[in-house]
Design an enzyme around this catalytic site. Structure first.
Site, PDB file in Angstrom:
ATOM      1  N   HIS A  27       0.856  -1.191   0.000  1.00 52.26           N
ATOM      2  CA  HIS A  27       0.000   0.000   0.000  1.00 52.26           C
ATOM      3  C   HIS A  27       0.884   1.231   0.000  1.00 52.26           C
ATOM      4  O   HIS A  27       1.957   1.240   0.604  1.00 52.26           O
ATOM      5  CB  HIS A  27      -0.896   0.007   1.247  1.00 52.26           C
ATOM      6  CG  HIS A  27      -2.077   0.901   1.117  1.00 52.26           C
ATOM      7  ND1 HIS A  27      -1.983   2.260   1.296  1.00 52.26           N
ATOM      8  CD2 HIS A  27      -3.358   0.650   0.792  1.00 52.26           C
ATOM      9  CE1 HIS A  27      -3.177   2.795   1.101  1.00 52.26           C
ATOM     10  NE2 HIS A  27      -4.030   1.847   0.791  1.00 52.26           N
TER      11      HIS A  27
ATOM     12  N   ASP B 191      -8.045  -5.292  -0.008  1.00 50.81           N
ATOM     13  CA  ASP B 191      -8.572  -5.999  -1.189  1.00 50.81           C
ATOM     14  C   ASP B 191      -8.288  -7.496  -1.142  1.00 50.81           C
ATOM     15  O   ASP B 191      -8.833  -8.249  -1.943  1.00 50.81           O
ATOM     16  CB  ASP B 191      -7.959  -5.406  -2.467  1.00 50.81           C
ATOM     17  CG  ASP B 191      -8.449  -3.977  -2.691  1.00 50.81           C
ATOM     18  OD1 ASP B 191      -7.773  -3.217  -3.391  1.00 50.81           O
ATOM     19  OD2 ASP B 191      -9.510  -3.625  -2.123  1.00 50.81           O
TER      20      ASP B 191
HETATM   21  C1  SDX Z   1      -6.263  -0.064  -2.912  1.00 53.43           C
HETATM   22  O1  SDX Z   1      -4.462   4.363  -1.983  1.00 53.43           O
HETATM   23  C2  SDX Z   1      -5.456   3.802  -1.426  1.00 53.43           C
HETATM   24  O2  SDX Z   1      -5.924   4.192  -0.357  1.00 53.43           O
HETATM   25  C3  SDX Z   1      -6.068   2.634  -2.179  1.00 53.43           C
HETATM   26  C4  SDX Z   1      -7.074   1.781  -1.416  1.00 53.43           C
HETATM   27  C5  SDX Z   1      -8.375   2.522  -1.202  1.00 53.43           C
HETATM   28  O3  SDX Z   1      -9.083   2.191  -0.228  1.00 53.43           O
HETATM   29  O4  SDX Z   1      -8.723   3.355  -2.055  1.00 53.43           O
HETATM   30  O5  SDX Z   1      -6.523   1.411  -0.167  1.00 53.43           O
HETATM   31  C6  SDX Z   1      -7.435   0.510  -2.183  1.00 53.43           C
HETATM   32  O6  SDX Z   1      -6.083   0.243  -4.055  1.00 53.43           O
HETATM   33  C7  SDX Z   1      -5.310  -0.952  -2.160  1.00 53.43           C
HETATM   34  C8  SDX Z   1      -4.091  -1.399  -3.026  1.00 53.43           C
HETATM   35  C9  SDX Z   1      -4.545  -2.519  -3.950  1.00 53.43           C
HETATM   36  N1  SDX Z   1      -3.469  -2.839  -4.914  1.00 53.43           N
HETATM   37  C10 SDX Z   1      -2.841  -4.027  -4.864  1.00 53.43           C
HETATM   38  O7  SDX Z   1      -3.023  -4.868  -3.995  1.00 53.43           O
HETATM   39  C11 SDX Z   1      -1.868  -4.247  -6.000  1.00 53.43           C
HETATM   40  C12 SDX Z   1      -0.543  -4.777  -5.454  1.00 53.43           C
HETATM   41  N2  SDX Z   1       0.099  -3.695  -4.705  1.00 53.43           N
HETATM   42  C13 SDX Z   1       1.121  -2.953  -5.324  1.00 53.43           C
HETATM   43  O8  SDX Z   1       1.258  -2.923  -6.673  1.00 53.43           O
HETATM   44  C14 SDX Z   1       1.594  -1.731  -4.550  1.00 53.43           C
HETATM   45  O9  SDX Z   1       1.761  -2.095  -3.252  1.00 53.43           O
HETATM   46  C15 SDX Z   1       0.762  -0.466  -4.634  1.00 53.43           C
HETATM   47  C16 SDX Z   1       0.498  -0.085  -6.035  1.00 53.43           C
HETATM   48  C17 SDX Z   1      -0.540  -0.659  -3.916  1.00 53.43           C
HETATM   49  C18 SDX Z   1       1.536   0.654  -3.951  1.00 53.43           C
HETATM   50  O10 SDX Z   1       2.676   0.786  -4.674  1.00 53.43           O
HETATM   51  P1  SDX Z   1       3.766   1.966  -4.451  1.00 53.43           P
HETATM   52  O11 SDX Z   1       3.522   2.710  -3.190  1.00 53.43           O
HETATM   53  O12 SDX Z   1       3.878   2.734  -5.702  1.00 53.43           O
HETATM   54  O13 SDX Z   1       5.053   1.089  -4.179  1.00 53.43           O
HETATM   55  P2  SDX Z   1       6.029   0.588  -5.326  1.00 53.43           P
HETATM   56  O14 SDX Z   1       5.238  -0.009  -6.449  1.00 53.43           O
HETATM   57  O15 SDX Z   1       6.989   1.699  -5.619  1.00 53.43           O
HETATM   58  O16 SDX Z   1       6.794  -0.621  -4.568  1.00 53.43           O
HETATM   59  C19 SDX Z   1       7.762  -0.319  -3.566  1.00 53.43           C
HETATM   60  C20 SDX Z   1       8.515  -1.640  -3.323  1.00 53.43           C
HETATM   61  C21 SDX Z   1       9.028  -2.276  -4.640  1.00 53.43           C
HETATM   62  O17 SDX Z   1      10.162  -3.033  -4.289  1.00 53.43           O
HETATM   63  P3  SDX Z   1      11.637  -2.419  -4.677  1.00 53.43           P
HETATM   64  O18 SDX Z   1      11.626  -2.181  -6.196  1.00 53.43           O
HETATM   65  O19 SDX Z   1      11.753  -1.128  -3.907  1.00 53.43           O
HETATM   66  O20 SDX Z   1      12.576  -3.510  -4.223  1.00 53.43           O
HETATM   67  O21 SDX Z   1       7.637  -2.595  -2.745  1.00 53.43           O
HETATM   68  C22 SDX Z   1       7.506  -3.727  -3.622  1.00 53.43           C
HETATM   69  C23 SDX Z   1       7.931  -3.244  -5.001  1.00 53.43           C
HETATM   70  O22 SDX Z   1       8.410  -4.343  -5.793  1.00 53.43           O
HETATM   71  N3  SDX Z   1       6.092  -4.108  -3.642  1.00 53.43           N
HETATM   72  C24 SDX Z   1       5.648  -5.371  -3.798  1.00 53.43           C
HETATM   73  C25 SDX Z   1       4.246  -5.278  -3.717  1.00 53.43           C
HETATM   74  N4  SDX Z   1       3.889  -3.999  -3.511  1.00 53.43           N
HETATM   75  C26 SDX Z   1       5.040  -3.294  -3.473  1.00 53.43           C
HETATM   76  N5  SDX Z   1       6.296  -6.536  -4.008  1.00 53.43           N
HETATM   77  C27 SDX Z   1       5.523  -7.651  -4.139  1.00 53.43           C
HETATM   78  N6  SDX Z   1       4.135  -7.639  -4.086  1.00 53.43           N
HETATM   79  C28 SDX Z   1       3.492  -6.483  -3.866  1.00 53.43           C
HETATM   80  N7  SDX Z   1       2.162  -6.477  -3.786  1.00 53.43           N
END
Ligand code: SDX
Length: 372
Positions: A258, A312
């Site tokens: 998140h 989710d």
């Molecule tokens: C919702 O914003 C809100 O409030 C949204 C929400 C709402 O109520 O409206 O809460 C609802 O959308 C919840 C989120 C649902 N999405 C997912 O579950 C999709 C999977 N999650 C990710 O793609 C990610 O965590 C995000 C998109 C939610 C947040 O991404 P960020 O803040 O842009 O973080 P990032 O993509 O830059 O990742 C940072 C690091 C990376 O590793 P490094 O490159 O630094 O080594 O964290 C890792 C990422 O690879 N990472 C994950 C991961 N999420 C982040 N690695 C594996 N699995 C994951 N799910």
């Protein structure tokens, strides 16, 4: 020195009195009230009123609010015609986006007026309930109806979808509507704010929000998380699947991570409670067991990076146990979020009205002469 903030991370664009989130300690409150206490003790109508008007309604206000929603459960014929005319393969959320845009087309030369907008809010809540219920009905081979008012928004909605319902489903739907109602300014609410900041109308702002909600990084995760469980098939397959798909770096674990939370999403507590209560069939219990094992694998692998389960991950289990197919999960999320988005856009236009217009740092070609 101009600096880019990727994804607008840690960029603040408004003051709010609506939702407080503490991402490090997993705290979430609507107008100061704990989210799980509201989900347990309050109702969608009371919490919507609280978010929109800043206080819980008294008995007369609640009655009037519910009555004005119930007066708007019948969709205009042109929307029913649009519903029937869209291709069979249209996905539920895309249809909701289309219907909201169609309603926006009625707004014509809209002029922002707080009083008119506030009066329109129950119409929107009634219309969207009917839109989502009829999207579900059409996609499950049933006819379009004008929902009959029940004792609550949740009951009206479930009865419109299924004809009948039960107490556990009504309570869990009401809780889901509260839990998903708002979350400060995620990408979808931000899209609505950008639209509202131009003094565009509320239906257009909602259509923009639903367009942003579709993506798998945001609301689409409610469906994506559940599809993982189906792909895994049984609890025994979890570790192998996790190694081959997630640890390999091939896929991201959906329902994990998140932008704000660095610990468990506080909404999980209630969603997990209802996932336990509603998962009664062998198939539902199998899915729940897969989810639990996958969550354990995810926390073991990513917890140290502050990546934990988000809401989710379990919401789809609750929606499926109520009888909804996977294709409806994000649309149910969208139905819940309407009140929160309307609260944010009215708060913004009322108190901080300023066109939202960020900049880009140019790094293209310097000035050039046109080739002769
Ligand atoms: C919702 O914003 C809100 O409030 C949204 C929400 C709402 O109520 O409206 O809460 C609802 O959308 C919840 C989120 C649902 N999405 C997912 O579950 C999709 C999977 N999650 C990710 O793609 C990610 O965590 C995000 C998109 C939610 C947040 O991404 P960020 O803040 O842009 O973080 P990032 O993509 O830059 O990742 C940072 C690091 C990376 O590793 P490094 O490159 O630094 O080594 O964290 C890792 C990422 O690879 N990472 C994950 C991961 N999420 C982040 N690695 C594996 N699995 C994951 N799910």
């Amino acid at each position: 020195m101009e600096e880019i903030s990727p994804g607008l991370e840690n960029v603040y664009i408004k003051y709010t009195e609506l939702t407080y989130i503490d991402g490090n300690n997993g705290i979430m409150r609507y107008r100061g009230y704990d989210i799980n206490e509201l989900a347990q003790k309050s109702s969608f109508e009371k919490v919507s009123y609280l978010m929109l008007f800043g206080k819980f309604p008294d008995e007369a206000e609640l009655k009037a609010f519910k009555s004005s929603i119930n007066k708007n459960l019948a969709l205009p014929d042109y929307l029913k015609d649009i519903l029937r005319s869209l291709p069979e393969k249209s996905d539920s959320l895309g249809i909701l986006q289309t219907l909201l845009s169609a309603k926006a087309s009625e707004e014509g030369n809209y002029k922002y007026d707080r009083e008119n907008d506030i009066v329109k809010i129950p119409e929107i809540l009634g219309n969207v309930l009917s839109m989502v219920a009829n999207i579900y009905r059409l996609k499950s081979g049933n006819n379009i109806i004008d929902p009959e008012p029940g004792d609550s928004y949740a009951e009206t909605f479930l009865k419109a979808c299924f004809g009948s319902t039960d107490k556990d489903s009504i309570k869990s739907m009401d809780s889901a509507l509260i839990l998903y109602m708002d979350h400060e300014i995620p990408a979808s609410t931000t899209a609505a704010l950008v639209t509202a900041s131009t003094l565009s109308d509320m239906y257009s702002s909602l259509a923009a929000a639903i367009a942003a909600l579709r993506g798998p990084l945001h609301g689409g995760a409610a469906e994506g998380a559940y599809r993982q469980f189906l792909e895994i098939g049984s609890p025994e397959n979890v570790n192998e699947w996790f190694k081959n798909n997630i640890l390999s770096g091939n896929k991201r674990l959906v329902g994990f991570g998140h932008r704000v939370y660095r610990t468990y999403d506080p909404r999980l507590k209630t969603f997990k409670k209802y996932a336990d209560i509603l998962s009664k069939t062998e198939e539902q219990k199998n899915i729940l067991e897969i989810a639990r094992k996958l969550e354990e694998a995810g926390v073991n692998a990513f917890g140290k990076k502050g990546i934990y389960t988000n809401t989710d991950f379990y919401s789809g289990i609750v929606f499926n146990a109520m009888g909804f197919p996977v294709d409806m999960f994000t649309t149910l999320f969208g139905l819940s979020r309407i009140s929160g988005i309307l609260a944010h856009i009215t708060e913004y236009v009322e108190t901080q009205e300023r066109l939202i217009r960020p900049r880009a740092i140019y790094r293209g070609e310097k000035e050039r002469k046109y080739p002769e």
